[in-house]
Design a protein around this motif. Structure first.
Motif, PDB file in Angstrom:
ATOM      1  N   ALA A 219     -54.367  23.630  12.184  1.00 56.82           N
ATOM      2  CA  ALA A 219     -53.901  23.344  13.544  1.00 56.82           C
ATOM      3  C   ALA A 219     -52.851  24.378  13.916  1.00 56.82           C
ATOM      4  CB  ALA A 219     -53.313  21.939  13.633  1.00 56.82           C
ATOM      5  N   ASN A 220     -53.067  25.054  15.025  1.00 53.46           N
ATOM      6  CA  ASN A 220     -52.161  26.092  15.491  1.00 53.46           C
ATOM      7  C   ASN A 220     -51.370  25.567  16.685  1.00 53.46           C
ATOM      8  OD1 ASN A 220     -53.336  28.636  13.972  1.00 53.46           O
ATOM      9  ND2 ASN A 220     -55.075  27.483  14.752  1.00 53.46           N
ATOM     10  N   THR A 221     -50.057  25.659  16.605  1.00 57.75           N
ATOM     11  CA  THR A 221     -49.231  25.160  17.700  1.00 57.75           C
ATOM     12  C   THR A 221     -48.806  26.273  18.664  1.00 57.75           C
ATOM     13  OG1 THR A 221     -47.319  25.272  16.210  1.00 57.75           O
ATOM     14  CG2 THR A 221     -48.383  23.124  16.494  1.00 57.75           C
ATOM     15  N   ARG A 222     -49.187  27.491  18.385  1.00 54.64           N
ATOM     16  CA  ARG A 222     -49.051  28.573  19.374  1.00 54.64           C
ATOM     17  C   ARG A 222     -50.325  29.414  19.300  1.00 54.64           C
ATOM     18  NH1 ARG A 222     -43.349  31.456  20.616  1.00 54.64           N
ATOM     19  NH2 ARG A 222     -42.858  29.236  20.669  1.00 54.64           N
ATOM     20  N   PRO A 223     -51.444  28.823  19.697  1.00 54.86           N
ATOM     21  CA  PRO A 223     -52.741  29.484  19.501  1.00 54.86           C
ATOM     22  C   PRO A 223     -52.964  30.657  20.442  1.00 54.86           C
ATOM     23  CG  PRO A 223     -53.017  27.462  20.737  1.00 54.86           C
ATOM     24  CD  PRO A 223     -51.575  27.496  20.324  1.00 54.86           C
ATOM     25  N   GLN A 224     -53.616  31.675  19.927  1.00 50.54           N
ATOM     26  CA  GLN A 224     -53.997  32.812  20.754  1.00 50.54           C
ATOM     27  C   GLN A 224     -55.362  32.543  21.379  1.00 50.54           C
ATOM     28  OE1 GLN A 224     -52.112  35.065  21.653  1.00 50.54           O
ATOM     29  NE2 GLN A 224     -50.488  35.224  20.112  1.00 50.54           N
ATOM     30  N   TYR A 225     -55.491  32.950  22.616  1.00 53.11           N
ATOM     31  CA  TYR A 225     -56.765  32.755  23.307  1.00 53.11           C
ATOM     32  C   TYR A 225     -57.183  33.962  24.153  1.00 53.11           C
ATOM     33  CZ  TYR A 225     -53.498  31.655  27.098  1.00 53.11           C
ATOM     34  OH  TYR A 225     -52.477  31.708  28.010  1.00 53.11           O
ATOM     35  N   TYR A 226     -56.350  35.008  24.172  1.00 54.18           N
ATOM     36  CA  TYR A 226     -56.628  36.118  25.086  1.00 54.18           C
ATOM     37  C   TYR A 226     -57.965  36.822  24.844  1.00 54.18           C
ATOM     38  CZ  TYR A 226     -54.553  39.014  21.375  1.00 54.18           C
ATOM     39  OH  TYR A 226     -54.260  39.623  20.174  1.00 54.18           O
ATOM     40  N   PRO A 227     -58.532  36.867  23.586  1.00 54.38           N
ATOM     41  CA  PRO A 227     -59.855  37.507  23.440  1.00 54.38           C
ATOM     42  C   PRO A 227     -60.955  36.790  24.223  1.00 54.38           C
ATOM     43  CG  PRO A 227     -58.762  37.342  21.313  1.00 54.38           C
ATOM     44  CD  PRO A 227     -57.975  36.496  22.273  1.00 54.38           C
ATOM     45  N   LEU A 228     -60.705  35.521  24.589  1.00 55.02           N
ATOM     46  CA  LEU A 228     -61.697  34.769  25.347  1.00 55.02           C
ATOM     47  C   LEU A 228     -61.916  35.349  26.740  1.00 55.02           C
ATOM     48  CD1 LEU A 228     -63.477  32.184  25.289  1.00 55.02           C
ATOM     49  CD2 LEU A 228     -61.505  30.928  26.183  1.00 55.02           C
ATOM     50  N   LYS A 229     -60.962  36.113  27.215  1.00 56.76           N
ATOM     51  CA  LYS A 229     -61.040  36.667  28.573  1.00 56.76           C
ATOM     52  C   LYS A 229     -62.319  37.453  28.797  1.00 56.76           C
ATOM     53  CE  LYS A 229     -58.342  39.470  31.824  1.00 56.76           C
ATOM     54  NZ  LYS A 229     -57.085  40.236  32.020  1.00 56.76           N
ATOM     55  N   ASN A 230     -62.782  38.158  27.770  1.00 57.96           N
ATOM     56  CA  ASN A 230     -63.973  38.995  27.915  1.00 57.96           C
ATOM     57  C   ASN A 230     -65.264  38.261  27.560  1.00 57.96           C
ATOM     58  OD1 ASN A 230     -62.394  41.283  28.628  1.00 57.96           O
ATOM     59  ND2 ASN A 230     -61.911  41.588  26.454  1.00 57.96           N
ATOM     60  N   VAL A 231     -65.144  36.966  27.223  1.00 55.17           N
ATOM     61  CA  VAL A 231     -66.316  36.193  26.802  1.00 55.17           C
ATOM     62  C   VAL A 231     -66.638  35.084  27.793  1.00 55.17           C
ATOM     63  CG1 VAL A 231     -67.193  34.639  24.995  1.00 55.17           C
ATOM     64  CG2 VAL A 231     -65.912  36.698  24.366  1.00 55.17           C
ATOM     65  N   ASP A 232     -65.613  34.367  28.210  1.00 54.56           N
ATOM     66  CA  ASP A 232     -65.793  33.233  29.126  1.00 54.56           C
ATOM     67  C   ASP A 232     -64.594  33.200  30.060  1.00 54.56           C
ATOM     68  OD1 ASP A 232     -66.015  30.777  30.398  1.00 54.56           O
ATOM     69  OD2 ASP A 232     -66.732  29.717  28.611  1.00 54.56           O
ATOM     70  N   ARG A 233     -64.712  33.890  31.184  1.00 49.96           N
ATOM     71  CA  ARG A 233     -63.576  34.044  32.085  1.00 49.96           C
ATOM     72  C   ARG A 233     -63.157  32.712  32.710  1.00 49.96           C
ATOM     73  NH1 ARG A 233     -61.974  39.133  33.091  1.00 49.96           N
ATOM     74  NH2 ARG A 233     -60.818  38.442  34.922  1.00 49.96           N
ATOM     75  N   SER A 234     -64.122  31.829  32.949  1.00 49.39           N
ATOM     76  CA  SER A 234     -63.751  30.544  33.554  1.00 49.39           C
ATOM     77  C   SER A 234     -62.927  29.717  32.574  1.00 49.39           C
ATOM     78  CB  SER A 234     -64.999  29.778  34.000  1.00 49.39           C
ATOM     79  OG  SER A 234     -65.816  29.441  32.897  1.00 49.39           O
ATOM     80  N   ALA A 235     -63.307  29.704  31.289  1.00 51.28           N
ATOM     81  CA  ALA A 235     -62.530  28.978  30.284  1.00 51.28           C
ATOM     82  C   ALA A 235     -61.161  29.620  30.119  1.00 51.28           C
ATOM     83  CB  ALA A 235     -63.273  28.958  28.955  1.00 51.28           C
ATOM     84  N   TYR A 236     -61.119  30.949  30.152  1.00 49.69           N
ATOM     85  CA  TYR A 236     -59.844  31.657  30.030  1.00 49.69           C
ATOM     86  C   TYR A 236     -58.911  31.299  31.188  1.00 49.69           C
ATOM     87  CZ  TYR A 236     -56.536  35.546  29.853  1.00 49.69           C
ATOM     88  OH  TYR A 236     -55.393  36.309  29.810  1.00 49.69           O
TER      89      TYR A 236
END
Length: 252
Positions: A219-236
């Motif tokens: 469980a990550n309490t400061r999770p990174q998500y920025y790589p999602l920007k190029n995969v699923d822009r709506s989720a990002y």
């Protein structure tokens, strides 16, 4: 606005919280503090173990341990592959890697494959007022030869539905998995709230084994998500919209 979300670095503490929770406990693979007795016990129980620091990010300093076909044990990590002829030698080598810091032993999960590559999933759950909401699911597909799937270790981020489809899941099974994973994320948020105030986001790393069972790896309490920007822009965008409410920038 200041970034207002509590963060806990200790994997051991976070794992302990989840193991105390009846909703989450069945999904957490056996995890123990590294010492000689625990290593011996877990070597006798599992074909594969992971040895990882209690504090650390990006999959750094994680070692995969398995029995060697030639006898003894094989360790594979960022420093390459090593061999140990006995459990005592294995313990000594692992001990030398700790640098006096706390490490964990975790049961290894035989990851499901998508397109021939191992993957795990990130469940992104965020606080919305008085409730937790699962805002995105995405996959991390491992690079061949690596012991972890992390983006920083050569893995790649991919969409949830396409990854699950590549693993042989039907549309209905993907929908059911989405619901179950959302439940796990929201249960984790509620669990963490019972221990400490101030959490606003949790990123669960969830493995699926080859029998289709879900396992919470971390469980990550400061999770990174920025790589999602190029995969699923709506989720990002959905994640960032929630994150802005508690002061998190795009790449913090």
């Amino acid at each position: 606005m200041k970034y207002a979300s509590k963060s806990i670095a200790s994997k051991w503490r976070k794992t302990g919280w989840m193991l105390e929770d009846s909703s989450l406990r069945p999904y957490v693979p056996e995890t123990r503090l590294f010492n000689g007795a625990n290593l011996e016990a877990m070597l006798g129980r599992y074909a594969v173990l992971y040895f990882k620091p209690s504090r650390g990010t990006g999959g750094k300093k994680i070692t995969r341990i398995e029995r060697s076909p030639a006898g003894g044990y094989r360790m594979k990590g960022t420093g390459g592959t090593r061999n140990a002829l006995s459990a005592d030698e294995l313990y000594a080598q692992l001990k030398s890697l700790t640098g006096g810091k706390r490490y964990l032993l975790q049961r290894g999960i035989d990851l499901a494959l998508t397109g021939g590559s191992p993957f795990d999933l990130r469940v992104m759950t965020q606080r919305d007022g008085g409730r937790w909401v699962t805002t995105a699911l995405f996959a991390k597909i491992g690079k061949k030869g690596k012991v972890v799937t992390n983006y920083h270790s050569g893995g790649r981020v991919a969409g949830f539905k396409e990854t699950m489809g590549g693993a042989g899941y039907s549309d209905s099974a993907i929908g059911e998995a989405y619901r179950r994973l959302g439940f796990l994320g929201e249960a984790a948020g509620a669990c963490f709230d019972r221990h400490r105030d101030g959490f606003r986001e949790i990123g669960l790393d969830v493995a699926i084994d080859k029998e289709g069972r879900f396992w919470i790896l971390e469980a990550n309490t400061r999770p990174q998500y920025y790589p999602l920007k190029n995969v699923d822009r709506s989720a990002y965008r959905r994640i960032t919209d929630y994150a802005k409410k508690y002061g998190r920038g795009k790449r913090r």
